[in-house]
Design a protein around this motif. Structure first.
Motif, short mmCIF file in Angstrom:
data_model
loop_
_atom_site.label_atom_id
_atom_site.label_comp_id
_atom_site.label_asym_id
_atom_site.label_seq_id
_atom_site.Cartn_x
_atom_site.Cartn_y
_atom_site.Cartn_z
N THR A 2 28.05 92.30 24.89
CA THR A 2 27.78 91.62 26.15
C THR A 2 26.53 90.76 26.04
O THR A 2 26.44 89.74 26.73
N ASP A 3 25.58 91.16 25.19
CA ASP A 3 24.38 90.36 25.00
C ASP A 3 24.73 89.01 24.37
O ASP A 3 24.18 87.98 24.75
N ARG A 4 25.68 89.04 23.45
CA ARG A 4 26.11 87.80 22.81
C ARG A 4 26.82 86.89 23.81
O ARG A 4 26.62 85.67 23.80
N LYS A 5 27.64 87.47 24.67
CA LYS A 5 28.35 86.68 25.69
C LYS A 5 27.36 86.05 26.67
O LYS A 5 27.54 84.91 27.09
N LYS A 6 26.32 86.80 27.01
CA LYS A 6 25.30 86.26 27.91
C LYS A 6 24.59 85.08 27.28
O LYS A 6 24.30 84.08 27.94
N LYS A 7 24.28 85.19 25.98
CA LYS A 7 23.61 84.09 25.28
C LYS A 7 24.51 82.85 25.22
O LYS A 7 24.04 81.74 25.42
N LYS A 9 26.90 82.03 27.34
CA LYS A 9 26.95 81.45 28.68
C LYS A 9 25.66 80.71 29.01
O LYS A 9 25.69 79.63 29.61
N THR A 61 16.90 79.47 22.21
CA THR A 61 17.53 80.60 22.89
C THR A 61 17.91 81.68 21.89
O THR A 61 17.75 82.87 22.16
#
Length: 68
Positions: A2-7, A9, A61
């Motif tokens: 989920t951390d990767r998906k947040k990055k 996005k 980022t």
């Protein structure tokens, strides 16, 4: 994961914000003196100029330690 998906996005959001902010569309679209070919050239120039800044945003980022 989920951390990767947040990055991802966040990177997409930053890229979209940067491109929208750099486009001077209200002054170009509402001006009857700007032809379609001039409009396309201006958009291409703005797009090319935006690439380095979007890349910097992505890199900073992903690796924030590079900012120090």
């Amino acid at each position: 994961m989920t951390d990767r998906k947040k990055k991802v996005k966040l990177i997409i959001l930053l890229g979209i914000i940067w491109i929208v902010i750099t486009l001077p569309l209200p002054w170009i679209v509402n001006n009857p003196q700007v032809s379609e070919s001039q409009f396309n050239i201006i958009l291409a120039i703005i797009g090319i100029m935006s690439i380095p800044f979007v890349v910097l945003g992505v890199v900073w980022t992903l690796k924030p330690e590079l900012t120090t």
